[in-house]
Design a protein around this motif. Structure first.
Motif, PDB file in Angstrom:
ATOM      1  N   VAL A   1       0.841  -1.205   0.000  1.00  0.00           N
ATOM      2  CA  VAL A   1       0.000   0.000   0.000  1.00  0.00           C
ATOM      3  C   VAL A   1       0.875   1.254   0.000  1.00  0.00           C
ATOM      4  O   VAL A   1       0.546   2.253  -0.658  1.00  0.00           O
ATOM      5  N   SER A   2       2.007   1.219   0.679  1.00  0.00           N
ATOM      6  CA  SER A   2       2.927   2.360   0.656  1.00  0.00           C
ATOM      7  C   SER A   2       3.477   2.574  -0.750  1.00  0.00           C
ATOM      8  O   SER A   2       3.640   3.714  -1.203  1.00  0.00           O
ATOM      9  N   TYR A   3       3.782   1.485  -1.438  1.00  0.00           N
ATOM     10  CA  TYR A   3       4.271   1.567  -2.818  1.00  0.00           C
ATOM     11  C   TYR A   3       3.221   2.220  -3.721  1.00  0.00           C
ATOM     12  O   TYR A   3       3.536   3.077  -4.554  1.00  0.00           O
ATOM     13  N   ILE A   4       1.966   1.837  -3.521  1.00  0.00           N
ATOM     14  CA  ILE A   4       0.877   2.426  -4.299  1.00  0.00           C
ATOM     15  C   ILE A   4       0.755   3.917  -4.009  1.00  0.00           C
ATOM     16  O   ILE A   4       0.649   4.745  -4.924  1.00  0.00           O
ATOM     17  N   LEU A   5       0.773   4.273  -2.720  1.00  0.00           N
ATOM     18  CA  LEU A   5       0.650   5.681  -2.359  1.00  0.00           C
ATOM     19  C   LEU A   5       1.859   6.479  -2.818  1.00  0.00           C
ATOM     20  O   LEU A   5       1.739   7.662  -3.174  1.00  0.00           O
ATOM     21  N   GLY A   6       3.025   5.855  -2.830  1.00  0.00           N
ATOM     22  CA  GLY A   6       4.208   6.543  -3.336  1.00  0.00           C
ATOM     23  C   GLY A   6       4.061   6.918  -4.791  1.00  0.00           C
ATOM     24  O   GLY A   6       4.537   7.972  -5.228  1.00  0.00           O
ATOM     25  N   HIS A   7       3.381   6.060  -5.561  1.00  0.00           N
ATOM     26  CA  HIS A   7       3.179   6.325  -6.994  1.00  0.00           C
ATOM     27  C   HIS A   7       1.977   7.229  -7.259  1.00  0.00           C
ATOM     28  O   HIS A   7       2.018   8.075  -8.157  1.00  0.00           O
TER      29      HIS A   7
ATOM     30  N   THR B   1      -1.671  11.304  -2.623  1.00  0.00           N
ATOM     31  CA  THR B   1      -1.507  12.738  -2.436  1.00  0.00           C
ATOM     32  C   THR B   1      -0.494  12.987  -1.319  1.00  0.00           C
ATOM     33  O   THR B   1      -0.107  12.083  -0.578  1.00  0.00           O
ATOM     34  N   ALA B   2      -0.084  14.242  -1.191  1.00  0.00           N
ATOM     35  CA  ALA B   2       0.847  14.606  -0.124  1.00  0.00           C
ATOM     36  C   ALA B   2       0.252  14.284   1.246  1.00  0.00           C
ATOM     37  O   ALA B   2       0.949  13.783   2.138  1.00  0.00           O
ATOM     38  N   THR B   3      -1.049  14.547   1.404  1.00  0.00           N
ATOM     39  CA  THR B   3      -1.711  14.261   2.677  1.00  0.00           C
ATOM     40  C   THR B   3      -1.707  12.766   2.976  1.00  0.00           C
ATOM     41  O   THR B   3      -1.444  12.339   4.111  1.00  0.00           O
ATOM     42  N   GLN B   4      -1.990  11.944   1.986  1.00  0.00           N
ATOM     43  CA  GLN B   4      -2.006  10.491   2.179  1.00  0.00           C
ATOM     44  C   GLN B   4      -0.617   9.964   2.528  1.00  0.00           C
ATOM     45  O   GLN B   4      -0.477   9.051   3.344  1.00  0.00           O
ATOM     46  N   LYS B   5       0.399  10.545   1.943  1.00  0.00           N
ATOM     47  CA  LYS B   5       1.765  10.125   2.242  1.00  0.00           C
ATOM     48  C   LYS B   5       2.173  10.530   3.656  1.00  0.00           C
ATOM     49  O   LYS B   5       2.851   9.780   4.360  1.00  0.00           O
ATOM     50  N   GLU B   6       1.749  11.720   4.071  1.00  0.00           N
ATOM     51  CA  GLU B   6       2.136  12.220   5.392  1.00  0.00           C
ATOM     52  C   GLU B   6       1.375  11.545   6.529  1.00  0.00           C
ATOM     53  O   GLU B   6       1.838  11.565   7.675  1.00  0.00           O
ATOM     54  N   THR B   7       0.225  10.959   6.216  1.00  0.00           N
ATOM     55  CA  THR B   7      -0.592  10.328   7.268  1.00  0.00           C
ATOM     56  C   THR B   7      -0.563   8.813   7.133  1.00  0.00           C
ATOM     57  O   THR B   7       0.116   8.127   7.908  1.00  0.00           O
ATOM     58  N   VAL B   8      -1.271   8.285   6.163  1.00  0.00           N
ATOM     59  CA  VAL B   8      -1.410   6.833   6.036  1.00  0.00           C
ATOM     60  C   VAL B   8      -0.069   6.159   5.747  1.00  0.00           C
ATOM     61  O   VAL B   8       0.334   5.214   6.439  1.00  0.00           O
ATOM     62  N   MET B   9       0.643   6.636   4.728  1.00  0.00           N
ATOM     63  CA  MET B   9       1.901   5.986   4.361  1.00  0.00           C
ATOM     64  C   MET B   9       2.912   6.070   5.497  1.00  0.00           C
ATOM     65  O   MET B   9       3.642   5.110   5.774  1.00  0.00           O
TER      66      MET B   9
END
Length: 383
Positions: free
Chosen positions: A94-100, A103-111
């Motif tokens: 899921v982190s790999y998906i969010l990295g690609h 959004t910035a918010t999703q990376k800063e929170t979920v990822m």
């Protein structure tokens, strides 16, 4: 490509083995076997604290960029040790998906929560009646009338780790008029949200998975992953990592090593050790050849992922070969050992029983062959 192991990877492999030896106690294995949950928070956080989760992502995607050789070594050791690592692979996926695509918010929170071991994720793809045809998803997400969010209703099958996960990467239909591949959107659903229900389901292998229900579940638009109706593009990112990078390659090696060890100690009815029988050695040799090929294909996928590109074709080839080779290995070993092997160790029988599952999870062999033919060989669509 030169796949000779460098000294740094060898040192990393030894570190992984030390961590596994510390955490994989008899009590832990008993707990995993009894509950069917292929996850342990102690092991998971130990992996996260050492930066191994973040190391799965290249630096441009928000990770620390551990070498693809070390990533492959990590999963090989997890598999050889029969470690409960589903939470680890899901967090990386899921982190790999969010990295690609996040959004910035999703990376800063979920990822960030996933890579630091504070949370894990589950995958909401399959549904009743659609099996591996995830594009046939009927779970609906419609725009909320009282805000900028979405309302999700539907049901998902085989949502492994839903009982432990904070987030579900959920595929939902957002356009019923578009072609089925083009009317889908991904969302990050908070599993603590009102309207989410998790129901336990045991598989043939004894592993726990779940049926998950979504009844008017609210999802803010900030947790939509990718474009509206762009879910299939996100799915291609997911499958590129899942097929070959996030484990599943060294299962055949673990089975081979187990079979060799048993063949040296188990005697046939005539009194000789099974390893002394030529037909047994021949079958084990064929399994060993498949094992080497699967691991080379896995190393190629890890290398491609480490270059910050999507290894869609390589992943499909690797997953297709590795899972079918595992089935061939289970068949050959059961055939070679016969009743002697089955009487002495249930792990061989277990491998034979679960091997067919491996060829369906993450895309059936038929789907993978079509993908290789169409994308790799440029053949016309079969359907």
């Amino acid at each position: 490509m030169d796949f000779t192991e460098d000294p740094a990877t060898g040192e990393f492999r030894e570190e992984v083995r030390r961590v596994l030896a510390e955490h994989l106690t008899a009590e832990l294995r008993e707990h995993v076997g009894r509950t069917g949950t292929n996850h342990d928070w102690g092991l998971h956080r130990a992996v996260a604290e050492r930066g191994w989760l973040a190391g799965a992502l290249p630096v441009p995607l928000g990770g620390t960029g551990r070498s693809p050789e070390q990533l492959a070594a990590l999963f090989r050791e997890l598999e050889l040790a029969s470690a409960p690592y589903d939470g680890i692979s899901n967090a990386m996926l899921v982190s790999y998906i969010l990295g690609h695509t996040g959004t910035a918010t999703q990376k800063e929170t979920v990822m960030a929560d996933l890579l630091t071991g504070r949370a894990i994720a589950c995958l909401g793809y399959s549904e009743p009646g659609s099996g591996s045809d995830v594009a046939a998803a009927a779970t609906r997400a419609i725009r909320a009338t009282d805000g900028d969010g979405w309302v999700v209703n539907g049901q998902k099958m085989f949502t492994s780790l839903a009982e432990e996960a904070r987030w579900a990467l959920l595929l939902a239909r957002t356009d019923t008029e578009a072609a089925k591949h083009r009317g889908l959107t991904f969302f990050l659903v908070d599993m603590t949200s009102p309207g989410v229900e998790v129901q336990e389901l045991r598989t043939l292998s004894g592993k726990r998975t779940n049926i998950t229900y979504y009844d008017d579940v609210r999802v803010p638009d900030a947790y939509r992953v990718g474009e509206v109706n762009g879910g299939w593009d996100v799915m291609l990112v997911a499958l590129s990592f899942e097929r070959g990078v996030a484990g599943g390659i060294s299962d055949i090696a673990a089975l081979h090593d187990l079979a060799v060890a048993k063949a040296r100690t188990v005697r046939s009815i005539s009194g000789e050790y099974l390893i002394d029988r030529p037909e047994v050695r021949e079958r084990l040799a064929r399994v060993a050849v498949d094992m080497e090929v699967a691991e080379l294909l896995g190393a190629r996928v890890a290398w491609a992922a480490g270059t910050d590109r999507l290894p869609a074709q390589e992943g499909a080839e690797c997953k297709l070969f590795a899972t079918e080779a595992y089935g061939r290995a289970a068949d050959a070993i059961v055939d070679a050992f016969g009743s002697e092997g089955l009487r002495h160790d249930r792990e061989i029988e277990h491998a034979y029983r679960v091997a067919p599952i491996f060829t369906t999870a993450g895309g059936t062999s038929e789907v993978l062959r079509n993908l290789i033919a169409e994308r790799g060989l440029k053949l016309p669509r079969a359907r």
